[in-house]
Write a protein that holds these residues in place. Sequence first.
Motif, PDB file in Angstrom:
ATOM      1  N   ILE A  94       0.913  -1.114  -0.019  1.00  0.00           N
ATOM      2  CA  ILE A  94       0.215  -0.209  -0.074  1.00  0.00           C
ATOM      3  C   ILE A  94       0.955   1.287   0.037  1.00  0.00           C
ATOM      4  CG2 ILE A  94      -1.735   1.334   1.417  1.00  0.00           C
ATOM      5  CD1 ILE A  94      -2.940  -1.278  -0.261  1.00  0.00           C
ATOM      6  N   ILE A  95       2.068   1.179   0.938  1.00  0.00           N
ATOM      7  CA  ILE A  95       2.836   2.374   0.854  1.00  0.00           C
ATOM      8  C   ILE A  95       3.286   2.605  -0.645  1.00  0.00           C
ATOM      9  CG2 ILE A  95       5.159   3.111   1.281  1.00  0.00           C
ATOM     10  CD1 ILE A  95       4.795   1.850   4.152  1.00  0.00           C
ATOM     11  N   GLY A  96       3.705   1.524  -1.294  1.00  0.00           N
ATOM     12  CA  GLY A  96       4.200   1.712  -2.686  1.00  0.00           C
ATOM     13  C   GLY A  96       3.005   2.521  -3.607  1.00  0.00           C
ATOM     14  N   LEU A  97       1.760   1.903  -3.499  1.00  0.00           N
ATOM     15  CA  LEU A  97       0.674   2.480  -4.406  1.00  0.00           C
ATOM     16  C   LEU A  97       0.284   4.010  -4.030  1.00  0.00           C
ATOM     17  CD1 LEU A  97      -1.775  -0.706  -4.181  1.00  0.00           C
ATOM     18  CD2 LEU A  97      -0.431   0.302  -6.347  1.00  0.00           C
ATOM     19  N   SER A  98       0.805   4.124  -2.589  1.00  0.00           N
ATOM     20  CA  SER A  98       0.383   5.490  -2.061  1.00  0.00           C
ATOM     21  C   SER A  98       1.500   6.331  -2.668  1.00  0.00           C
ATOM     22  CB  SER A  98       0.480   5.467  -0.677  1.00  0.00           C
ATOM     23  OG  SER A  98       0.365   6.715  -0.084  1.00  0.00           O
ATOM     24  N   MET A  99       2.564   6.043  -2.730  1.00  0.00           N
ATOM     25  CA  MET A  99       3.710   6.878  -3.246  1.00  0.00           C
ATOM     26  C   MET A  99       3.654   7.164  -4.914  1.00  0.00           C
ATOM     27  SD  MET A  99       7.039   5.168  -1.543  1.00  0.00           S
ATOM     28  CE  MET A  99       8.240   6.456  -2.252  1.00  0.00           C
ATOM     29  N   PHE A 100       2.996   6.165  -5.546  1.00  0.00           N
ATOM     30  CA  PHE A 100       2.756   6.222  -7.013  1.00  0.00           C
ATOM     31  C   PHE A 100       1.556   7.137  -7.028  1.00  0.00           C
ATOM     32  CE2 PHE A 100       0.447   4.926 -10.943  1.00  0.00           C
ATOM     33  CZ  PHE A 100       1.487   5.404 -11.832  1.00  0.00           C
ATOM     34  N   GLY A 101       0.360   6.777  -6.517  1.00  0.00           N
ATOM     35  CA  GLY A 101      -0.866   7.204  -6.813  1.00  0.00           C
ATOM     36  C   GLY A 101      -1.265   8.567  -5.892  1.00  0.00           C
ATOM     37  N   GLY A 102      -1.255   8.056  -4.676  1.00  0.00           N
ATOM     38  CA  GLY A 102      -1.662   9.206  -3.656  1.00  0.00           C
ATOM     39  C   GLY A 102      -0.784  10.398  -3.747  1.00  0.00           C
ATOM     40  N   ALA A 103       0.705  10.443  -3.979  1.00  0.00           N
ATOM     41  CA  ALA A 103       1.626  11.334  -3.932  1.00  0.00           C
ATOM     42  C   ALA A 103       2.088  11.620  -5.139  1.00  0.00           C
ATOM     43  CB  ALA A 103       2.594  11.103  -2.830  1.00  0.00           C
ATOM     44  N   GLY A 104       2.485  10.913  -6.076  1.00  0.00           N
ATOM     45  CA  GLY A 104       2.904  11.073  -7.457  1.00  0.00           C
ATOM     46  C   GLY A 104       2.010  11.652  -8.253  1.00  0.00           C
ATOM     47  N   VAL A 105       0.837  11.142  -8.365  1.00  0.00           N
ATOM     48  CA  VAL A 105      -0.092  11.899  -9.258  1.00  0.00           C
ATOM     49  C   VAL A 105      -0.636  13.212  -8.360  1.00  0.00           C
ATOM     50  CG1 VAL A 105      -2.458  11.537 -10.050  1.00  0.00           C
ATOM     51  CG2 VAL A 105      -0.764   9.748 -10.045  1.00  0.00           C
ATOM     52  N   ALA A 106      -1.141  13.061  -7.155  1.00  0.00           N
ATOM     53  CA  ALA A 106      -1.715  14.191  -6.434  1.00  0.00           C
ATOM     54  C   ALA A 106      -0.691  15.335  -6.453  1.00  0.00           C
ATOM     55  CB  ALA A 106      -1.869  13.909  -5.047  1.00  0.00           C
ATOM     56  N   ILE A 107       0.529  15.126  -6.343  1.00  0.00           N
ATOM     57  CA  ILE A 107       1.614  16.348  -6.422  1.00  0.00           C
ATOM     58  C   ILE A 107       1.624  17.115  -7.496  1.00  0.00           C
ATOM     59  CG2 ILE A 107       3.606  15.188  -7.084  1.00  0.00           C
ATOM     60  CD1 ILE A 107       4.811  16.613  -4.248  1.00  0.00           C
ATOM     61  N   GLU A 108       1.216  16.611  -8.718  1.00  0.00           N
ATOM     62  CA  GLU A 108       1.120  17.302  -9.942  1.00  0.00           C
ATOM     63  C   GLU A 108      -0.066  18.356 -10.185  1.00  0.00           C
ATOM     64  OE1 GLU A 108       3.177  17.016 -12.561  1.00  0.00           O
ATOM     65  OE2 GLU A 108       4.377  15.771 -11.355  1.00  0.00           O
ATOM     66  N   MET A 109      -1.119  18.047  -9.319  1.00  0.00           N
ATOM     67  CA  MET A 109      -2.540  18.649  -9.165  1.00  0.00           C
ATOM     68  C   MET A 109      -2.721  19.674  -8.015  1.00  0.00           C
ATOM     69  SD  MET A 109      -4.998  15.680 -10.465  1.00  0.00           S
ATOM     70  CE  MET A 109      -4.605  14.804  -9.059  1.00  0.00           C
ATOM     71  N   MET A 110      -1.792  19.514  -6.813  1.00  0.00           N
ATOM     72  CA  MET A 110      -1.700  20.160  -5.528  1.00  0.00           C
ATOM     73  C   MET A 110      -0.304  20.771  -5.350  1.00  0.00           C
ATOM     74  SD  MET A 110      -3.534  18.344  -2.302  1.00  0.00           S
ATOM     75  CE  MET A 110      -4.896  17.593  -3.050  1.00  0.00           C
ATOM     76  N   GLU A 111      -0.494  21.890  -4.376  1.00  0.00           N
ATOM     77  CA  GLU A 111       0.602  22.383  -4.074  1.00  0.00           C
ATOM     78  C   GLU A 111       1.334  21.449  -2.868  1.00  0.00           C
ATOM     79  OE1 GLU A 111       2.618  25.239  -4.394  1.00  0.00           O
ATOM     80  OE2 GLU A 111       1.084  25.271  -6.323  1.00  0.00           O
ATOM     81  N   PRO A 112       2.547  21.284  -2.725  1.00  0.00           N
ATOM     82  CA  PRO A 112       3.121  20.173  -2.028  1.00  0.00           C
ATOM     83  C   PRO A 112       2.785  20.456  -0.256  1.00  0.00           C
ATOM     84  CG  PRO A 112       4.882  20.889  -3.429  1.00  0.00           C
ATOM     85  CD  PRO A 112       3.623  21.641  -3.790  1.00  0.00           C
ATOM     86  N   ARG A 113       2.838  21.781  -0.074  1.00  0.00           N
ATOM     87  CA  ARG A 113       2.281  22.085   1.373  1.00  0.00           C
ATOM     88  C   ARG A 113       0.907  21.699   1.772  1.00  0.00           C
ATOM     89  NH1 ARG A 113       6.428  24.824   4.027  1.00  0.00           N
ATOM     90  NH2 ARG A 113       8.172  25.777   2.971  1.00  0.00           N
ATOM     91  N   MET A 114       0.170  21.946   0.510  1.00  0.00           N
ATOM     92  CA  MET A 114      -1.017  21.558   0.704  1.00  0.00           C
ATOM     93  C   MET A 114      -1.457  19.967   0.838  1.00  0.00           C
ATOM     94  SD  MET A 114      -4.530  22.285   1.247  1.00  0.00           S
ATOM     95  CE  MET A 114      -4.339  23.919   1.054  1.00  0.00           C
TER      96      MET A 114
END
Length: 195
Positions: free
Chosen positions: A144-164
């Motif tokens: 789940i951490i691997g999926l979270s790094m790819f999907g939750g963070a890797g994708v989300a960081i393209e759409m959201m400011e890092p601090r948010m």
Amino acid sequence: MLDCIRASVPLQVVVAFELLVPTLNGIDNVLISVYAVQEFRLGDAGIGLFYAALGAGLVASYAIGHLFSGSLLKGGLVCLLLEGILLMGLSGIYHAWAAVAIYFLISLAGGVGAICLDTLLMRETPLYLQGPLLGMLTAWSQGIIGLSMFGGAGVAIEMMEPRMLGLVGGAGFVVISIVISMYYARIRSRKAAGV
């Protein structure tokens, strides 16, 4: 194994923790490098500095983890809550040395929480089930951490400011801690009432 989990409320809490928290851990892992390079402009040295702070916090957690031996469940949940609050605070920090201190405290809280919950897992699980249960939970959490790094963070960081994103991730830790604590309190009160 399921019968063992059903019979122990503390074990249910540990399993819930192990199933839910990894969904957010990937966000933190990705943001370490992003914060160091993009937000604090420290480059590779900043990444090393932040990871050194995390390592120091983890080492320190082993020195104080025994202080919670009398209240493992509460210690684990309080540490998760504290970790979330610190992650939320980190999203608003603009001084690099303050961020280093926060990373140390995050790792300290996370390490103590892990010690509490792992010890509780061992206490509540029969010896013949400890290996299979720990192996299953570890496999789940790492996947789940691997999926979270790819999907939750890797994708989300393209759409959201890092601090948010960091603020949202920290808030997620707080919510998980509160929900699990409420579940535990409710089950205990029902058992005390004989329900």
